[in-house]
Scaffold this motif. Structure first.
Motif, short mmCIF file in Angstrom:
data_model
loop_
_atom_site.label_atom_id
_atom_site.label_comp_id
_atom_site.label_asym_id
_atom_site.label_seq_id
_atom_site.Cartn_x
_atom_site.Cartn_y
_atom_site.Cartn_z
N PRO A 4 -1.93 0.17 0.90
CA PRO A 4 -1.84 -1.17 1.50
C PRO A 4 -0.67 -1.30 2.47
N SER A 5 -0.81 -2.26 3.36
CA SER A 5 0.27 -2.64 4.27
C SER A 5 1.15 -3.66 3.56
N LEU A 6 2.44 -3.59 3.81
CA LEU A 6 3.37 -4.56 3.22
C LEU A 6 3.24 -5.93 3.87
N GLU A 10 -4.33 -5.38 5.56
CA GLU A 10 -5.06 -4.17 5.91
C GLU A 10 -4.67 -2.98 5.02
N THR A 11 -5.55 -1.99 5.02
CA THR A 11 -5.29 -0.72 4.36
C THR A 11 -4.90 0.28 5.44
N LEU A 12 -3.82 0.98 5.22
CA LEU A 12 -3.34 1.97 6.19
C LEU A 12 -3.70 3.37 5.72
N GLN A 43 16.77 -9.20 7.39
CA GLN A 43 17.50 -8.18 8.15
C GLN A 43 16.85 -7.84 9.50
N GLY A 44 15.60 -8.21 9.68
CA GLY A 44 14.85 -7.85 10.88
C GLY A 44 13.89 -6.72 10.55
N ASN A 45 12.78 -6.70 11.25
CA ASN A 45 11.74 -5.72 10.98
C ASN A 45 11.56 -4.78 12.17
N PRO A 46 12.03 -3.54 12.07
CA PRO A 46 11.88 -2.60 13.17
C PRO A 46 10.53 -1.86 13.15
N PHE A 47 9.71 -2.13 12.14
CA PHE A 47 8.52 -1.32 11.91
C PHE A 47 7.27 -1.89 12.57
N THR A 48 6.47 -1.01 13.13
CA THR A 48 5.17 -1.41 13.68
C THR A 48 4.22 -1.75 12.55
N HIS A 49 4.31 -1.05 11.45
CA HIS A 49 3.60 -1.34 10.22
C HIS A 49 4.36 -0.68 9.06
N VAL A 50 4.15 -1.21 7.87
CA VAL A 50 4.86 -0.72 6.69
C VAL A 50 3.84 -0.34 5.62
N ILE A 51 3.88 0.91 5.23
CA ILE A 51 3.00 1.45 4.20
C ILE A 51 3.66 1.22 2.84
N VAL A 52 2.93 0.67 1.89
CA VAL A 52 3.45 0.45 0.54
C VAL A 52 3.11 1.69 -0.30
N ASP A 53 4.15 2.38 -0.74
CA ASP A 53 4.00 3.57 -1.60
C ASP A 53 4.65 3.26 -2.95
N ALA A 54 4.06 2.30 -3.66
CA ALA A 54 4.67 1.78 -4.89
C ALA A 54 4.86 2.85 -5.95
N ASP A 55 3.89 3.74 -6.09
CA ASP A 55 4.02 4.77 -7.14
C ASP A 55 4.67 6.06 -6.63
N GLY A 56 4.94 6.13 -5.32
CA GLY A 56 5.63 7.29 -4.77
C GLY A 56 4.76 8.51 -4.50
#
Length: 180
Positions: A48-50, A54-56, A114-127
């Motif tokens: 998932p996207s943070l 959407e799903t990345l 803090q500000g968002n420098p990312f075009t998109h953020v992938i959630v890797d909750a379980d690593g």
């Protein structure tokens, strides 16, 4: 045991071997962690996207030169690195974020404050994606080419010195080859 027995030299040989082994690591940069993935595509993922619904996938990291920055709110060095990521984003550098083993609500709040420098953020909750990438911990930054292949891996904070020494030359070379 006789004085001229070969066993007398065993401790000396052991010491020399240990000294050579330890000495070989002294000149190495601890930030230089080898990556078996350099030159290979980003591992397959569907996460998932943070920031959106959407799903990345690995295809989200194709089409242009970009950074994949592994970060988390629990990572103190990520706070140090963040202003430089904002500076790079302001210069037009595309940066995808990989929020690594973190809680989503604090991560969204962090980016809002803090500000968002990312075009998109992938959630890797379980690593798991981090594990597939060989991540040791946050922060780490990967340079991804337009084909979605890993070109460089840097463990530790991304700062102006690291950018100039490692990333900028590769990006310049890539743009000269027509891959920007």
């Amino acid at each position: 045991m006789k004085a001229n027995s070969p066993w007398v030299f065993l401790p000396l040989v052991g010491f020399v071997l240990l000294a050579v082994l330890l000495g070989s690591g002294l000149g190495r940069d601890p930030q230089e962690l080898p990556s078996a993935l350099v030159g290979k595509p980003v591992p397959t993922f569907s996460l998932p996207s943070l920031m959106t619904d959407e799903t990345l996938t690995q295809d989200s990291l194709k089409g242009r030169w970009q950074l994949l920055n592994v970060w988390a709110t629990w990572c103190p060095t990520c706070y140090v690195e963040h202003p430089f990521l904002l500076e790079l984003a302001a210069r037009g550098v595309a940066i995808a974020g990989l929020n690594y083993k973190d809680d989503s609500a604090p991560a969204r709040q962090y980016l809002a404050e803090q500000g968002n420098p990312f075009t998109h953020v992938i959630v890797d909750a379980d690593g798991q994606l981090g594990l597939d990438l060989g991540v040791y911990g946050a922060p780490e930054t990967f340079l991804i080419n337009p084909d979605g292949e890993i070109v460089l891996r840097h463990a530790g904070d991304l700062n102006a010195r690291v950018w100039q020494e490692k990333f900028a030359p590769l990006l310049e070379q890539g743009s000269q080859e027509g891959g920007a």
